[in-house]
Design a protein around this motif. Structure first.
Motif, short mmCIF file in Angstrom:
data_model
loop_
_atom_site.label_atom_id
_atom_site.label_comp_id
_atom_site.label_asym_id
_atom_site.label_seq_id
_atom_site.Cartn_x
_atom_site.Cartn_y
_atom_site.Cartn_z
N ARG A 1 19.80 -5.72 -45.96
CA ARG A 1 19.42 -5.70 -44.63
C ARG A 1 20.09 -6.58 -43.76
O ARG A 1 20.34 -6.34 -42.65
N ARG A 2 20.24 -7.93 -44.45
CA ARG A 2 20.91 -8.99 -43.39
C ARG A 2 22.39 -8.25 -43.00
O ARG A 2 22.93 -8.48 -41.99
N GLU B 1 22.14 -5.68 -40.46
CA GLU B 1 21.80 -6.23 -39.16
C GLU B 1 23.08 -6.71 -38.54
O GLU B 1 23.21 -6.57 -37.22
N ALA C 1 24.95 -3.79 -37.36
CA ALA C 1 24.21 -2.83 -36.31
C ALA C 1 24.30 -3.82 -35.15
O ALA C 1 24.68 -3.15 -34.05
N ALA C 2 24.27 -5.01 -35.06
CA ALA C 2 24.70 -5.91 -33.88
C ALA C 2 25.82 -5.74 -33.28
O ALA C 2 26.01 -5.61 -32.09
N GLU D 1 21.01 0.89 -34.63
CA GLU D 1 19.96 0.66 -35.07
C GLU D 1 19.90 0.34 -36.46
O GLU D 1 20.65 1.25 -37.06
N VAL D 2 19.05 -0.48 -37.05
CA VAL D 2 19.02 -0.65 -38.56
C VAL D 2 17.71 0.14 -39.18
O VAL D 2 16.64 -0.11 -38.39
N TRP E 1 18.79 -0.26 -46.74
CA TRP E 1 18.78 -0.43 -45.36
C TRP E 1 20.12 0.23 -44.83
O TRP E 1 21.04 0.31 -45.51
N VAL F 1 22.81 1.55 -41.26
CA VAL F 1 22.85 1.34 -39.91
C VAL F 1 22.78 2.98 -39.24
O VAL F 1 23.69 3.77 -39.73
#
Ligand SMILES: *Cc1c(COP(=O)(O)O)cnc(C)c1O
Length: 435
Positions: free
Chosen positions: A346-347, A350, A353-354, A359-360, A380, A382
């Motif tokens: 997830r990290r 993120e 995605a940033a 969006e994640v 997770w 992107v």
């Protein structure tokens, strides 16, 4: 044409070929493909598309980086063993072992005595050490080859008992009944699609024809689908009590049971349950090179080894090297991706995605390669518009995601962490191109 027309100043092929990059490319790719690249760059000068001094640069730009047309892919599908993407990615140890074995090697030679030695003995030792429950082991070209060899050697032109619930198609034309028929053995089906019990096998064996004709019992792991509800199957222990040798095709190549994959049979348990021979693939959950593993009772493996077909199915030195390295150090990329930490995934998603202003979203990965059907590997991804998919596949390396709900999902489960930047840069390039 005026004398100053660049089209008249096309540099000669021999001159261009002195460029040091093209000299190196000739060693790697062969003279004809490098010459062809130079010729097409020269043609572009004649067409006025390229200045004459840019011929070498243009030729270099069109040449591939490797002498194979197999293109590296970043697997952002979330499917760990993707058959279309070459199943298991090899570990650094396996890659190193293949490079070390690529020249002349002592694959069938004893350097101490100068005599001939048993082919691939160190790999067989590694497999024996990995599954000590097996009395003896053998390695062939792939899982299908292992099954063909076991059936041919044990059943000949006799019959093989198999449950109707195990008459499976593994994928891409691998249909168990066809494969067995190709060996000359005949299948005798027992039970029904959803339920087969011990008495179904026993009744077949008690019949007059059965007693004379049945040479082996085959148990196949239905690895790529699940039958739910009113079902039953007979365990290897029970089948082993019936008399004929039991061939167990576990498919996935798990060495020992993995709690993450409760429905995947493993080689150790199958051997312990009394199978005469267990077959599995090397490039599924084991995470090694394409290979077929055979483990079982000493006299059975001995028979398989001596069968003429074994020679036709044998593996090369590169496979032996990669398999040995994989067995000695089973911390493979496959293992790593299967057990990837969800929070870490997830990290990473993120961060990516940033950078992409995307969006994640939750993503269900899968084991793939005909293993653990129905099991979701939570992760997770992107999410990008689907129009990115085609251009991302054209990047070097190609980035392959998964289309789901009209979105392109980039799941980082099977992306080595050091390739997160590769994915980000590929997406940014594509965004530029798409405008
Ligand atoms: C994958 C599989 C095979 C075929 O193995 P290959 O290595 O692809 O030849 C055979 N049986 C089962 C149960 C499988 O899952």
């Amino acid at each position: 044409m005026a004398a100053s027309d660049p089209r008249r100043r096309v540099p000669s092929t021999d001159t261009v070929l002195t460029d040091s990059r093209l000299v190196a490319a000739t060693d790697l790719l062969g003279a004809s493909s490098v010459k062809a690249a130079v010729h097409s760059a020269q043609e572009r000068v004649r067409q006025g598309e390229l200045p004459p001094e840019a011929v070498a640069d243009a030729a270099v730009a069109t040449l591939p980086g490797h002498a194979t047309h197999l293109r590296p892919v970043v697997n952002a599908t979330g499917v760990v063993l993707h058959t279309n993407l070459g199943r298991a990615p090899l570990s650094p140890a396996a890659i190193d072992a293949m490079a070390a074995a690529s020249g002349y090697v002592d694959v069938e030679f004893d350097v101490e005595s100068g005599d001939r030695a048993r082919r691939g003995r160190a790999t067989l030792d590694a497999l024996r050490d990995a599954v000590p429950a097996a009395e003896d082991v053998l390695v062939v070209n792939n899982g299908a080859a292992a099954l063909v060899l076991a059936t041919t050697a044990l059943a000949g032109d006799g019959e093989v008992l198999v449950s109707r619930g195990e008459m499976v198609e593994i994928g891409d034309g691998f249909r168990l009944p066809d494969l067995i028929a190709s060996t000359g053995a005949r299948l005798r089906e027992v039970g029904t699609t959803n339920r087969t019990n011990l008495d179904d096998y026993a009744t077949a064996l008690r019949s007059e024809a059965g007693a004379a004709e049945i040479r082996a019992i085959l148990k196949v792991h239905p690895s790529n689908f699940r039958v739910e509800g009113f079902t039953s199957a007979v365990s290897v222990d029970e089948l082993a009590e019936l008399g004929p040798p039991v061939i167990v095709d576990v498919g996935s190549g798990l060495l020992t049971a993995d709690p993450l994959l409760p429905d995947e049979p493993d080689m150790t348990s199958a051997v312990r349950s009394g199978a005469a021979v267990v077959t599995a693939s090397g490039d599924k959950l084991l995470g090694g090179p394409q290979a077929g593993l055979l483990l079982g009772r000493a006299e059975v493996i001995q028979r398989l080894r001596r069968h003429p077909l074994a020679r036709a199915l044998r593996v090369d030195k590169l496979t032996l090297a990669a398999l040995e390295a994989t067995l000695r150090n089973p911390r493979t990329p496959t293992e790593h991706y299967l057990h990837a930490d969800v929070d870490a995934l997830r990290r990473r998603a993120e961060v990516l995605a940033a950078a992409l202003e995307a969006e994640v979203v939750p993503s269900a990965g899968a084991v793939g390669g005909g293993g653990a059907p129905g099991l979701e590997l939570p992760g997770w991804a992107v999410a990008l518009p689907t129009r990115y998919a085609e251009e991302l596949r054209r990047q070097v390396p190609a980035v392959v995601g998964r289309i789901e709900h009209d979105r392109l999902m980039l799941d980082l489960r099977c992306v080595p962490e050091h390739d997160d930047d590769t994915v980000r840069n590929a997406v940014l390039r594509v965004r530029n191109e798409l405008g």
